[in-house]
Design an enzyme around this catalytic site. Structure first.
Site, PDB file in Angstrom:
ATOM      1  N   PRO A  10       5.306  71.336  42.067  1.00 18.15           N
ATOM      2  CA  PRO A  10       5.898  70.840  40.592  1.00 18.15           C
ATOM      3  C   PRO A  10       5.233  71.195  39.389  1.00 18.15           C
ATOM      4  CG  PRO A  10       4.946  68.941  42.175  1.00 18.15           C
ATOM      5  CD  PRO A  10       5.156  70.501  42.868  1.00 18.15           C
ATOM      6  N   ASN A  11       5.822  71.575  38.320  1.00 21.63           N
ATOM      7  CA  ASN A  11       5.470  71.897  37.013  1.00 21.63           C
ATOM      8  C   ASN A  11       4.356  73.111  36.822  1.00 21.63           C
ATOM      9  OD1 ASN A  11       6.692  69.454  36.002  1.00 21.63           O
ATOM     10  ND2 ASN A  11       5.093  68.420  37.258  1.00 21.63           N
ATOM     11  N   ARG A  18       1.526  74.993  28.250  1.00 23.91           N
ATOM     12  CA  ARG A  18       1.138  73.812  27.899  1.00 23.91           C
ATOM     13  C   ARG A  18      -0.294  73.579  28.466  1.00 23.91           C
ATOM     14  NH1 ARG A  18       6.756  71.213  29.258  1.00 23.91           N
ATOM     15  NH2 ARG A  18       7.877  72.857  28.374  1.00 23.91           N
ATOM     16  N   TYR A  23      -5.368  73.728  32.156  1.00 22.69           N
ATOM     17  CA  TYR A  23      -4.805  74.730  33.201  1.00 22.69           C
ATOM     18  C   TYR A  23      -5.027  76.202  32.849  1.00 22.69           C
ATOM     19  CZ  TYR A  23      -3.036  70.502  35.286  1.00 22.69           C
ATOM     20  OH  TYR A  23      -2.885  69.293  35.916  1.00 22.69           O
ATOM     21  N   ASN A  74      -0.897  75.226  46.474  1.00 23.93           N
ATOM     22  CA  ASN A  74      -1.218  74.502  45.244  1.00 23.93           C
ATOM     23  C   ASN A  74      -0.157  73.446  45.282  1.00 23.93           C
ATOM     24  OD1 ASN A  74      -1.683  73.159  43.004  1.00 23.93           O
ATOM     25  ND2 ASN A  74      -2.003  74.804  41.745  1.00 23.93           N
ATOM     26  N   ALA A  77       0.945  67.873  41.913  1.00 23.57           N
ATOM     27  CA  ALA A  77       0.776  66.255  41.958  1.00 23.57           C
ATOM     28  C   ALA A  77       1.389  65.693  43.674  1.00 23.57           C
ATOM     29  CB  ALA A  77       1.821  65.520  40.980  1.00 23.57           C
ATOM     30  N   HIS A  80      -1.086  64.515  46.142  1.00 22.94           N
ATOM     31  CA  HIS A  80      -1.687  63.022  45.963  1.00 22.94           C
ATOM     32  C   HIS A  80      -0.910  62.104  46.445  1.00 22.94           C
ATOM     33  CE1 HIS A  80      -4.343  65.343  43.378  1.00 22.94           C
ATOM     34  NE2 HIS A  80      -3.644  65.521  42.271  1.00 22.94           N
ATOM     35  N   ASP A  87       2.864  65.904  56.869  1.00 20.91           N
ATOM     36  CA  ASP A  87       3.598  66.050  58.209  1.00 20.91           C
ATOM     37  C   ASP A  87       4.052  67.604  58.514  1.00 20.91           C
ATOM     38  OD1 ASP A  87       2.667  63.610  58.857  1.00 20.91           O
ATOM     39  OD2 ASP A  87       4.780  62.719  58.326  1.00 20.91           O
ATOM     40  N   GLU A  98      -5.752  74.462  50.708  1.00 16.17           N
ATOM     41  CA  GLU A  98      -5.300  73.621  49.635  1.00 16.17           C
ATOM     42  C   GLU A  98      -6.128  74.119  48.118  1.00 16.17           C
ATOM     43  OE1 GLU A  98      -5.842  69.364  49.706  1.00 16.17           O
ATOM     44  OE2 GLU A  98      -6.272  69.278  47.612  1.00 16.17           O
ATOM     45  N   HIS A 100      -6.375  74.053  43.940  1.00 13.50           N
ATOM     46  CA  HIS A 100      -6.040  73.246  42.548  1.00 13.50           C
ATOM     47  C   HIS A 100      -6.679  74.316  41.482  1.00 13.50           C
ATOM     48  CE1 HIS A 100      -4.139  70.040  44.556  1.00 13.50           C
ATOM     49  NE2 HIS A 100      -5.284  69.764  45.223  1.00 13.50           N
ATOM     50  N   LEU A 101      -6.137  74.406  40.430  1.00 13.13           N
ATOM     51  CA  LEU A 101      -6.628  75.222  39.232  1.00 13.13           C
ATOM     52  C   LEU A 101      -7.735  74.345  38.746  1.00 13.13           C
ATOM     53  CD1 LEU A 101      -3.082  76.051  37.888  1.00 13.13           C
ATOM     54  CD2 LEU A 101      -4.826  77.885  38.380  1.00 13.13           C
ATOM     55  N   SER A 102      -7.492  73.101  38.531  1.00 11.79           N
ATOM     56  CA  SER A 102      -8.406  72.384  37.973  1.00 11.79           C
ATOM     57  C   SER A 102      -9.386  71.663  38.954  1.00 11.79           C
ATOM     58  CB  SER A 102      -7.752  71.116  37.085  1.00 11.79           C
ATOM     59  OG  SER A 102      -7.101  70.311  38.078  1.00 11.79           O
ATOM     60  N   ARG A 107     -11.597  64.637  37.368  1.00 11.39           N
ATOM     61  CA  ARG A 107     -10.340  64.217  36.619  1.00 11.39           C
ATOM     62  C   ARG A 107     -10.157  62.630  37.054  1.00 11.39           C
ATOM     63  NH1 ARG A 107      -5.580  68.230  36.466  1.00 11.39           N
ATOM     64  NH2 ARG A 107      -4.992  66.972  34.700  1.00 11.39           N
ATOM     65  N   ARG A 111      -6.089  61.601  41.450  1.00  8.41           N
ATOM     66  CA  ARG A 111      -6.263  62.971  41.821  1.00  8.41           C
ATOM     67  C   ARG A 111      -7.433  63.185  42.759  1.00  8.41           C
ATOM     68  NH1 ARG A 111      -2.563  65.435  38.091  1.00  8.41           N
ATOM     69  NH2 ARG A 111      -2.860  64.448  36.106  1.00  8.41           N
TER      70      ARG A 111
HETATM   71  O1  CA2 Z   1      -5.111  71.689  39.152  1.00 12.46           O
HETATM   72  C1  CA2 Z   1      -4.203  71.904  39.718  1.00 12.46           C
HETATM   73  O2  CA2 Z   1      -3.925  73.150  40.361  1.00 12.46           O
HETATM   74  C2  CA2 Z   1      -3.028  70.745  40.020  1.00 12.46           C
HETATM   75  O3  CA2 Z   1      -2.621  70.826  41.535  1.00 12.46           O
HETATM   76  C3  CA2 Z   1      -2.047  70.833  39.069  1.00 12.46           C
HETATM   77  C4  CA2 Z   1      -0.919  69.597  38.975  1.00 12.46           C
HETATM   78  C5  CA2 Z   1      -1.706  68.309  39.202  1.00 12.46           C
HETATM   79  O4  CA2 Z   1      -0.954  67.256  39.270  1.00 12.46           O
HETATM   80  C6  CA2 Z   1      -2.776  68.362  40.467  1.00 12.46           C
HETATM   81  O5  CA2 Z   1      -3.622  67.228  40.230  1.00 12.46           O
HETATM   82  C7  CA2 Z   1      -3.833  69.288  39.973  1.00 12.46           C
HETATM   83  C8  CA2 Z   1      -0.232  69.850  37.685  1.00 12.46           C
HETATM   84  C9  CA2 Z   1       0.611  70.939  37.724  1.00 12.46           C
HETATM   85  C10 CA2 Z   1       0.944  70.790  36.223  1.00 12.46           C
HETATM   86  O6  CA2 Z   1       1.114  72.075  35.796  1.00 12.46           O
HETATM   87  C11 CA2 Z   1       1.173  72.225  34.259  1.00 12.46           C
HETATM   88  C12 CA2 Z   1       0.777  73.316  33.786  1.00 12.46           C
HETATM   89  C13 CA2 Z   1       0.943  73.674  32.325  1.00 12.46           C
HETATM   90  C14 CA2 Z   1       1.441  72.562  31.547  1.00 12.46           C
HETATM   91  C15 CA2 Z   1       1.732  71.203  32.302  1.00 12.46           C
HETATM   92  C16 CA2 Z   1       1.489  71.083  33.414  1.00 12.46           C
END
Ligand code: CA2
Length: 147
Positions: A10-11, A18, A23, A74, A77, A80, A87, A98, A100-102, A107, A111
């Site tokens: 998601p997202n 953004r 990110y 990836n 959210a 978490h 499953d 697994e 994650h970018l960040s 954080r 997370r």
């Molecule tokens: O760091 C990551 O890759 C995350 O999986 C990104 C998720 C976050 O909920 C995880 O804790 C860590 C959020 C993805 C949202 O991506 C956006 C990118 C640009 C602008 C807004 C959201």
């Protein structure tokens, strides 16, 4: 040829548009191009997908069995929160990395929890888009060691 499914949750479709301070400025299309180019150099076929829906991600994991050799996930959210994704991974018995970018550990506390990590081969986080080719190499190294 090794086939890798790269799944984004998601997202992540908003990547590069953004919160660049968290990110980066790389878009998801850029990430896909990076993964495909890396796959070409390593002799791996790449399937790339993003969904905002937990069910669609679960369906994609189920469908990967017998089609792909491993998954890079990836889960955004859902990482978490989702016992259902955990499953699904257990049920297909494919190696999953697994990603994650960040650096999620630097954080918010929520997370730091990952249901995916419990069933993943390993976790890569904090390297931005560069984490994807790192994960591909890790997955291919694992597959080569097992064959
Ligand atoms: O760091 C990551 O890759 C995350 O999986 C990104 C998720 C976050 O909920 C995880 O804790 C860590 C959020 C993805 C949202 O991506 C956006 C990118 C640009 C602008 C807004 C959201």
């Amino acid at each position: 040829m090794t086939s890798i499914l790269i799944l984004n949750g998601p997202n992540l479709n908003l990547l590069g548009t953004r919160q660049p301070e968290v990110y980066g400025r790389t878009t998801l299309a850029d990430v896909e191009a990076l993964c495909r180019a890396h796959g070409d150099t390593r002799g791996a076929k790449v399937a790339f997908m993003q969904s905002n829906s937990e069910g669609a991600l679960i369906d994609a994991i189920h469908a990967a069995k017998g089609v792909h050799d491993g998954i890079i996930l990836n889960a955004g959210a859902y990482t978490h929160t989702s016992i259902a994704l955990m499953d699904a991974i257990s049920s297909v018995e494919l190696p999953v990395i697994e990603l994650h970018l960040s650096n999620v550990h630097a954080r918010e506390d929520f997370r730091h929890v990952s249901y995916i990590a419990r069933v993943a081969l390993g976790v890569i986080c904090g390297f931005g888009a560069a984490g994807y080719p790192l994960a591909m190499d890790a997955l291919m190294g694992h597959l080569a060691a097992g064959s």
